[in-house]
Design a protein around this motif. Structure first.
Motif, PDB file in Angstrom:
ATOM      1  N   ILE A  83       0.559   4.545   6.386  1.00  0.00           N
ATOM      2  CA  ILE A  83      -0.320   3.446   5.995  1.00  0.00           C
ATOM      3  C   ILE A  83      -0.803   2.683   7.222  1.00  0.00           C
ATOM      4  O   ILE A  83      -1.933   2.170   7.252  1.00  0.00           O
TER       5      ILE A  83
ATOM      6  N   LEU B  85       0.825  -1.211   0.000  1.00  0.00           N
ATOM      7  CA  LEU B  85       0.000   0.000   0.000  1.00  0.00           C
ATOM      8  C   LEU B  85       0.856   1.258   0.000  1.00  0.00           C
ATOM      9  O   LEU B  85       0.510   2.261  -0.638  1.00  0.00           O
TER      10      LEU B  85
ATOM     11  N   PHE C  38       0.340   4.004  -2.911  1.00  0.00           N
ATOM     12  CA  PHE C  38      -0.084   5.380  -2.649  1.00  0.00           C
ATOM     13  C   PHE C  38       1.088   6.351  -2.573  1.00  0.00           C
ATOM     14  O   PHE C  38       0.880   7.527  -2.234  1.00  0.00           O
ATOM     15  N   LYS C  39       2.293   5.851  -2.831  1.00  0.00           N
ATOM     16  CA  LYS C  39       3.490   6.693  -2.782  1.00  0.00           C
ATOM     17  C   LYS C  39       3.582   7.398  -1.422  1.00  0.00           C
ATOM     18  O   LYS C  39       3.756   8.606  -1.310  1.00  0.00           O
ATOM     19  N   SER C  40       3.485   6.596  -0.366  1.00  0.00           N
ATOM     20  CA  SER C  40       3.498   7.115   0.994  1.00  0.00           C
ATOM     21  C   SER C  40       4.446   6.264   1.826  1.00  0.00           C
ATOM     22  O   SER C  40       5.020   5.281   1.349  1.00  0.00           O
TER      23      SER C  40
ATOM     24  N   TYR D  60      -9.416   0.632  -9.338  1.00  0.00           N
ATOM     25  CA  TYR D  60      -8.796   0.818  -8.027  1.00  0.00           C
ATOM     26  C   TYR D  60      -8.912  -0.437  -7.174  1.00  0.00           C
ATOM     27  O   TYR D  60      -7.979  -0.825  -6.462  1.00  0.00           O
TER      28      TYR D  60
ATOM     29  N   LEU E 187      -5.897  -2.667  -5.439  1.00  0.00           N
ATOM     30  CA  LEU E 187      -5.831  -2.912  -3.996  1.00  0.00           C
ATOM     31  C   LEU E 187      -5.783  -4.399  -3.690  1.00  0.00           C
ATOM     32  O   LEU E 187      -5.080  -4.837  -2.774  1.00  0.00           O
TER      33      LEU E 187
ATOM     34  N   LEU F  65     -10.906   5.036   0.984  1.00  0.00           N
ATOM     35  CA  LEU F  65      -9.609   5.292   0.363  1.00  0.00           C
ATOM     36  C   LEU F  65      -9.723   6.191  -0.867  1.00  0.00           C
ATOM     37  O   LEU F  65      -8.802   6.961  -1.165  1.00  0.00           O
ATOM     38  N   LYS F  66     -10.821   6.093  -1.583  1.00  0.00           N
ATOM     39  CA  LYS F  66     -11.014   6.895  -2.803  1.00  0.00           C
ATOM     40  C   LYS F  66     -12.495   7.169  -2.977  1.00  0.00           C
ATOM     41  O   LYS F  66     -13.330   6.279  -2.781  1.00  0.00           O
TER      42      LYS F  66
END
Length: 320
Positions: free
Chosen positions: A38, A27, A31-33, A61, A65, A49-50
């Motif tokens: 997370i 994740l 999500f580039k996090s 999406y 996931l 989430l969206k």
């Protein structure tokens, strides 16, 4: 007429066979996090989430996931009904201009993960939670000292009862000793499982202590390997080590070489005693053999003397 809109909802569930650490890393990459952000999603509460997605986008999406290992779902966005009365009432009422207007399609602003504590709660009598290396050493030292004290009390009580009734003393000592053994094993398992959780390992691995040869290496891994720095699937990290924990761990680290020296000294004394016993046994055997040889030589000399005496007896002549 507008199309129906959808959102992706996640409540912390994972697909079968997916580890929590793996899902969090996936994740974070998706999500580039970072992983810490997370981890706040894994509180068990539903999180969107969206939002504001078409059906096809929501399916895209959701596929991404699921490839990451999380069990998310698609839900319909609730339609928002507007009325002139509500709008007029809102405009005429007092408004806070310092706060931006809430949009029904805005991402959630709730601090997801506020329920997750910074540190785990310590409890030695449970299989839940985590403890680090030094705390594992400190708790083990306390458990060992408690074992020695309890063993001394049981021995004293059993001896006192045995003076009046030997049978009652043996029965009391056996029952109390068995109860102490069960308590020791139970607490040791709980502490060991918490140490395994700190490493991100399953508590069932503690059964490796029952495997021959492995049980001589596995406890050393619990003492050497560092735990996870952040939260893992078994909860928040343990608190920082206090001064008491550091002192007890240092005493235990000094106690281990002392025990090794004592064991080696006892083994050396046993070896010397055995060697001395073997020397004494050999000396006794040689003495017995020497005595046997002396007795045999005396018997031979007596036989020779007897033969000489018989030879010296006069022989009657024919004339006589």
């Amino acid at each position: 007429m507008s199309d129906n809109r959808f959102k992706i909802v996640f409540d912390g569930a994972l697909l079968p066979g997916v580890e929590s650490t793996t899902a969090k890393l996936n994740l974070a990459e998706l999500f580039k996090s970072d992983v810490e952000a997370i981890e706040k999603l894994f509180t068990g509460r539903p999180v969107a989430l969206k939002r504001d997605l078409s059906r096809s986008d929501a399916e895209t999406y959701l596929t991404a996931l699921k490839n990451a290992g999380v069990d998310a779902r698609i839900e319909s966005e609730q339609p928002v009904a507007f009325s002139l009365a509500e709008a007029h009432e809102t405009d005429s009422g007092a408004s806070d201009l310092s706060r931006p207007a809430a949009s029904p399609y805005a991402p959630p602003r709730a601090a997801v993960g506020d329920d997750l504590p910074e540190f785990a709660t310590l409890n030695a009598f449970t299989i839940h939670g985590r403890i680090g290396r030094l705390r594992y050493l400190a708790w083990t030292l306390v458990l060992t000292v408690a074992l020695l004290v309890a063993s001394g009390i049981i021995a004293t009580a059993s001896f006192a009862v045995a003076t009046a009734s030997p049978t009652a003393g043996v029965i009391l000592g056996s029952l109390l000793g068995f109860a102490l053994f069960v308590a020791l094993v139970w607490v040791s398992v709980q502490i060991g499982v918490q140490r395994l959780h700190d490493l991100g390992w399953s508590g069932w691995l503690y059964l490796l202590n029952l495997v021959p040869f492995v049980n001589s290496i596995f406890p050393l891994l619990l003492l050497v390997l560092p735990g996870n720095t952040g939260a893992n699937q078994y909860g928040a990290p343990p608190p920082r080590n206090s001064t008491a924990v550091k002192v007890l761990a240092s005493l235990w680290l000094a106690f281990i070489p002392l025990m090794l020296i004592i064991v080696l000294a006892l083994g050396m004394n046993g070896y010397l005693d055995q060697l001395e016993a073997n020397v004494d046994s050999s000396y006794e055997s040689s003495s017995i053999n020497a005595d046997d040889d002396t007795d045999q030589s005396v018997i031979v000399e007596e036989e020779d003397t007897q033969s000489a005496d018989e030879a010296a007896e006069p022989v009657d002549s024919p004339e006589q």
